[in-house]
Write an enzyme that holds these catalytic residues in place. Structure first.
Site, PDB file in Angstrom:
ATOM      1  N   GLU A  23     110.247  24.563  64.279  1.00 17.74           N
ATOM      2  CA  GLU A  23     109.122  23.198  63.797  1.00 17.74           C
ATOM      3  C   GLU A  23     108.614  23.416  64.814  1.00 17.74           C
ATOM      4  O   GLU A  23     108.044  23.964  66.026  1.00 17.74           O
ATOM      5  CB  GLU A  23     109.997  22.399  63.911  1.00 17.74           C
ATOM      6  N   LYS A  85     101.715  14.357  65.135  1.00 14.89           N
ATOM      7  CA  LYS A  85     102.978  14.145  65.389  1.00 14.89           C
ATOM      8  C   LYS A  85     102.752  14.124  63.585  1.00 14.89           C
ATOM      9  O   LYS A  85     102.910  12.766  63.184  1.00 14.89           O
ATOM     10  CB  LYS A  85     103.985  13.460  65.871  1.00 14.89           C
ATOM     11  N   VAL A 105     110.748  17.565  61.369  1.00 16.34           N
ATOM     12  CA  VAL A 105     111.927  18.657  60.742  1.00 16.34           C
ATOM     13  C   VAL A 105     111.832  17.835  59.078  1.00 16.34           C
ATOM     14  O   VAL A 105     111.952  19.126  58.276  1.00 16.34           O
ATOM     15  CB  VAL A 105     113.297  17.765  61.639  1.00 16.34           C
ATOM     16  N   ASP A 137     113.754   1.142  62.242  1.00 17.19           N
ATOM     17  CA  ASP A 137     112.749   2.370  62.600  1.00 17.19           C
ATOM     18  C   ASP A 137     114.434   3.583  62.207  1.00 17.19           C
ATOM     19  O   ASP A 137     115.258   3.898  63.362  1.00 17.19           O
ATOM     20  CB  ASP A 137     113.521   2.524  64.070  1.00 17.19           C
ATOM     21  N   ASP A 141     113.209  12.554  58.561  1.00 15.14           N
ATOM     22  CA  ASP A 141     114.306  13.590  58.377  1.00 15.14           C
ATOM     23  C   ASP A 141     115.383  12.806  57.639  1.00 15.14           C
ATOM     24  O   ASP A 141     115.626  14.278  56.913  1.00 15.14           O
ATOM     25  CB  ASP A 141     114.579  13.867  59.979  1.00 15.14           C
ATOM     26  N   LYS A 158     120.800  12.888  69.362  1.00 13.07           N
ATOM     27  CA  LYS A 158     120.921  12.872  70.628  1.00 13.07           C
ATOM     28  C   LYS A 158     121.240  10.836  70.090  1.00 13.07           C
ATOM     29  O   LYS A 158     120.763  10.200  69.772  1.00 13.07           O
ATOM     30  CB  LYS A 158     119.275  12.565  71.276  1.00 13.07           C
TER      31      LYS A 158
END
Ligand code: PSU
Ligand code: MN
Length: 303
Positions: A23, A85, A105, A137, A141, A158
Site C-alpha cells: 500500500e 489519503k 488497506v 469510527d 478496512d 495497534k
C-alpha cells in the site's frame, strides 16, 4: 478501466507467479520521509528475494497504478501527507479529478483485486477506534475485508484501536483471522494482546491451504493473517500502551477526527518514543513481507 498494471506484474500474473501488493498510505501517512521511501523500496526487495513480484499500489493522476516505479514511490514519500489519503468512499472523486491518492488497506485491496492480485502485505490494518460506541469510527478496512477477495498479511492491529471490538466486527463480516505461529492476536508493536485469533497456522502451506479452501467455497471477502513482530524488535507493552494513551488524549484535546486520527496517532507515537516505534514498525513490515511472500509462493506453487 482506470487502472495501470505494470508489465512485470502483468506477466507474473499471467504465468501464475506470486505477486504481492503493497500500500501507499503507509508510505505517505504512516512514516516520515526519507525512512518511508527506504522502507518501501526495501520491502519490494524482500518480496523479490523470497521469490515474489512486488506491486506497490497508489493513485496517480486519477489512475490506479498497480506496480509503481521507484521514482513514483520516491514521489509518494516526498509529498507525504500532502497527498490525500484515499479510502473506498474517496475513490470516485480522486479518479474523476485526476488527482493523486494514497491508498489505504481498503483501496489497495480494491485495486489489487481489480488487477488480479490475491495477496497484500502491510504493517497494520485500520479497525474499530477506541470510543467507537460514541464516534462510530470504524475503519473502512474492515468493511473491505468483508467483501474483497484479497488475503492481507499484517502484524495485527495497534492498541490505538479497540482490539476486542475490531475482532468482533471481523467476525460479523465473516473474515477469518489467522495467527502465524501464534494463537494470540498480535498488537503490532507487541507480540501479544491477550485476545485469541480464530486459528493458528504454523507454516506458509497451512496458510495457503486456507486461502485455497476459501476460494473453492466461493466465499467473498478477505483473510487476515496476523504475523507477530519478531521478539527482538518488539516493544515493552506497558510503555507503548502508556504512550498510546497519551497520544489519544492529545488527539481528543485537539479535536482531531475521522481520517486524520490514524496518521496523527502514528506520528505522535513515533515522536514520543523518539523513533523507537518507527524502528519497530519498519522491522515488522519487513518480517511481514517475507512471510507474506512465502505464503503467496506456496499458494501459487500448488495451484
Ligand atoms: N495502521 C498502521 N499504519 C498505517 C495505517 C494503519 O499501523 O499506515 C494506515 C493504513 O493505510 C490503513 C489506514 O488502511 O491507516 C486506516 O485508516 P483509517 O483508520 O482512517 O481507516
Ligand atoms: Mn476512521
Amino acid at each position: 478501466m482506470n487502472i495501470r498494471v505494470n508489465k512485470e506484474v502483468e506477466l507474473a500474473l499471467k504465468e501464475g507467479k506470486p505477486v504481492v501488493a503493497l500500500e501507499s498510505t503507509i508510505i505517505s501517512h504512516g512514516m516520515p520521509y526519507p525512512q518511508n521511501v527506504e522502507t518501501a523500496l526495501n520491502v519490494e526487495k524482500i518480496v523479490r528475494e523470497n521469490g515474489g513480484v512486488p506491486a506497490t499500489i497508489g493513485i496517480i493522476d486519477g489512475v490506479g497504478v498497480v506496480g509503481m516505479s521507484e521514482e513514483e514511490i520516491e514521489e509518494f514519500g516526498k509529498r507525504g501527507m500532502s497527498i490525500p489519503k484515499v479510502s473506498r468512499r474517496d475513490m470516485p472523486m480522486v479518479m474523476a479529478s485526476k488527482s493523486w491518492g494514497a491508498t489505504t488497506v481498503a483501496t489497495t485491496m480494491i485495486l489489487a483485486s481489480l488487477g488480479g492480485i490475491e495477496f497484500f502485505v502491510t504493517g497494520g490494518i485500520g479497525g474499530v477506534h477506541r470510543g467507537a460506541e460514541t464516534t462510530f469510527d470504524i475503519s473502512a478496512d474492515l468493511e473491505e475485508l468483508g467483501r474483497t477477495n484479497v488475503t492481507v498479511i499484517c502484524a495485527g492491529a495497534k492498541a490505538i484501536l479497540d482490539l476486542p471490538k475490531t475482532l468482533e466486527v471481523l467476525e460479523t463480516k465473516g473474515v477469518p483471522v489467522l495467527g502465524y505461529g501464534t494463537e494470540e492476536l498480535p498488537a503490532f508493536y507487541t507480540r501479544t494482546s491477550g485476545l485469541k485469533v480464530d486459528y493458528k497456522v504454523n507454516n506458509p502451506k497451512e496458510a495457503a491451504d486456507i486461502v485455497r479452501a476459501k476460494r473453492d467455497l466461493k466465499l467473498d471477502g478477505g483473510i487476515l493473517i496476523t504475523n507477530p513482530i519478531p521478539e527482538e524488535d518488539s516493544m515493552d507493552a506497558d510503555k507503548i500502551n502508556a504512550v498510546i494513551d497519551n497520544a489519544i488524549k492529545e488527539m481528543d484535546e485537539k479535536g482531531i477526527k475521522g481520517k486524520d486520527c490514524t496518521p496523527f496517532l502514528l506520528a505522535k507515537v513515533a515522536e514520543i518514543t523518539e523513533g523507537k516505534s518507527l524502528a519497530a514498525n519498519i522491522k515488522l513490515v519487513y518480517n511481514n513481507a517475507k512471510i507474506g511472500t512465502l505464503i503467496a509462493k506456496e499458494y501459487c506453487d500448488e495451484n
